[in-house]
Design a protein around this motif. Structure first.
Motif, PDB file in Angstrom:
ATOM      1  N   LYS A   1      53.299  -3.715  -5.109  1.00  0.00           N
ATOM      2  CA  LYS A   1      53.114  -2.362  -4.587  1.00  0.00           C
ATOM      3  C   LYS A   1      54.320  -1.461  -4.866  1.00  0.00           C
ATOM      4  O   LYS A   1      54.178  -0.252  -5.012  1.00  0.00           O
ATOM      5  N   HIS A   2      55.499  -2.052  -4.960  1.00  0.00           N
ATOM      6  CA  HIS A   2      56.691  -1.255  -5.289  1.00  0.00           C
ATOM      7  C   HIS A   2      56.564  -0.665  -6.693  1.00  0.00           C
ATOM      8  O   HIS A   2      56.974   0.474  -6.941  1.00  0.00           O
ATOM      9  N   PHE A   3      55.992  -1.437  -7.611  1.00  0.00           N
ATOM     10  CA  PHE A   3      55.812  -0.963  -8.986  1.00  0.00           C
ATOM     11  C   PHE A   3      54.744   0.135  -9.035  1.00  0.00           C
ATOM     12  O   PHE A   3      54.881   1.100  -9.793  1.00  0.00           O
ATOM     13  N   PHE A   4      53.698  -0.022  -8.229  1.00  0.00           N
ATOM     14  CA  PHE A   4      52.648   1.008  -8.200  1.00  0.00           C
ATOM     15  C   PHE A   4      53.206   2.321  -7.662  1.00  0.00           C
ATOM     16  O   PHE A   4      52.922   3.399  -8.194  1.00  0.00           O
ATOM     17  N   ALA A   5      53.992   2.218  -6.610  1.00  0.00           N
ATOM     18  CA  ALA A   5      54.556   3.421  -5.995  1.00  0.00           C
ATOM     19  C   ALA A   5      55.445   4.176  -6.979  1.00  0.00           C
ATOM     20  O   ALA A   5      55.460   5.410  -7.005  1.00  0.00           O
ATOM     21  N   LYS A   6      56.190   3.438  -7.802  1.00  0.00           N
ATOM     22  CA  LYS A   6      57.051   4.079  -8.797  1.00  0.00           C
ATOM     23  C   LYS A   6      56.245   4.843  -9.835  1.00  0.00           C
ATOM     24  O   LYS A   6      56.748   5.784 -10.454  1.00  0.00           O
ATOM     25  N   GLU A   7      54.982   4.448 -10.023  1.00  0.00           N
ATOM     26  CA  GLU A   7      54.096   5.146 -10.952  1.00  0.00           C
ATOM     27  C   GLU A   7      53.383   6.321 -10.282  1.00  0.00           C
ATOM     28  O   GLU A   7      52.537   6.973 -10.894  1.00  0.00           O
ATOM     29  N   GLY A   8      53.689   6.551  -9.022  1.00  0.00           N
ATOM     30  CA  GLY A   8      53.064   7.656  -8.297  1.00  0.00           C
ATOM     31  C   GLY A   8      51.677   7.325  -7.775  1.00  0.00           C
ATOM     32  O   GLY A   8      50.908   8.233  -7.430  1.00  0.00           O
TER      33      GLY A   8
END
Length: 313
Positions: free
Chosen positions: A102-109
């Motif tokens: 989820k941290h990676f998804f959040a970085k993608e907006g």
């Protein structure tokens, strides 16, 4: 024609799903005249030795959950130099860990649900508290197919749900419940050439999209394409490819979202690096919508893996 090993079954809570996935893949490969070596991979020393001594062109991994979708089998295949269908070690392990991915998804907006992680080693039911409001979704941090999932509407159910989730994993993921309906986007293609297939809308017969809804015949209806606007379709497809790439996935994946009833941006649930391939599964439905039969789809995925294997020699 290729000689293909199919790994299926496994030891995770998703074993029955994997058995059905494996059967579908094997039937499709045999229909295309490939020579198939089928292995019910249960993680024993003899199974590992059998894989380590494989003499095949490529491996099609039909495993789900632990010891298959989490990167461990991929690591064995990498060490012995046999190409395989799907994502590598890092992407597989990362996608299995819902909290970290989820941290990676959040970085993608990409919007994610608010969460709270509970560790088995430090969890004390008498001292536990959370800032999340009820209802709360409780699930194992590293499982799939809604195994061990609870929708808790009060503290008592929440604690029971945490105990259930911790039976399957050393950590439980608590998330805010987002009311809405679920959609999923299949992603297919070689690295940096990935394309999203039509969005699939899921309408479960039960109150929630649970295990029965996913795998029982008639457990849910799938609308392909989803009954949503063109702009929302485009947004979901773009975000699915972004999530796939953010984790470093390869070949194919399926990205699940919730469309909130209250409106606002879609909420990503997870990326499945080895999505189900049973007769009622979502990925084959999306492939059919672009003219790929089940055996066409399997052949396309196989050829991508074989091509990658040749390029890496």
């Amino acid at each position: 024609m290729m000689k293909v090993a199919v790994l299926y079954g496994g030891t995770s809570a998703e074993r029955q799903v994997s058995l059905a996935t494996g059967k579908g893949i094997i039937d499709a490969l045999q229909e295309r005249q490939h020579e198939v070596v089928d292995i019910d991979f249960q993680g024993s020393r003899s199974c590992i030795e059998k894989v380590a001594n494989l003499d095949v062109d490529v491996v099609f991994i039909g495993l789900h959950g632990r010891l298959g979708e989490d990167g461990k089998v991929q690591a064995i295949l990498d060490m012995i130099g046999i190409p395989y269908v799907g994502s590598g070690v890092f992407a597989s392990a990362l996608a299995m860990n819902k909290h970290r991915s989820k941290h990676f998804f959040a970085k993608e907006g990409i919007r994610t649900a608010k969460e709270h992680v509970v560790d088995r080693n430090t969890y004390d039911s008498d001292q536990f508290d959370t800032d999340l409001s009820f209802p709360i979704v409780v699930k194992p941090n590293q499982e799939g197919s809604t195994i061990g999932l609870t929708i808790a509407k009060d503290e008592e159910t929440l604690k029971k749900g945490i105990a259930e989730a911790l039976k399957y994993d050393k950590s439980a993921l608590l998330e805010e419940f987002v009311s809405g309906h679920e959609v999923t986007v299949a992603v297919m293609g070689e690295k940096y050439q990935e394309q999203a297939l039509p969005v699939v809308e899921i309408v479960p017969k039960n109150a929630y999209y649970d295990y029965e809804s996913k795998y029982a015949p008639g457990g849910s209806e799938h609308y392909v394409p989803a009954r949503i606007s063109e702009s929302l379709t485009k947004q979901l497809q773009e975000q699915a490819v972004s999530a796939h790439r953010a984790l470093g996935c390869d070949g194919y994946s399926r990205v699940d979202f919730i469309l909130p009833s209250e409106g606002g941006a879609p909420v990503i649930l997870e990326v499945n690096t080895l999505p189900g391939m049973t007769p009622t599964s979502l990925y084959p439905d999306a492939a059919r919508a672009v003219g790929l039969s089940y055996s066409d789809m399997v052949e396309k995925l196989l050829n991508m893996a074989s091509h990658d294997g040749e390029a890496n020699k």
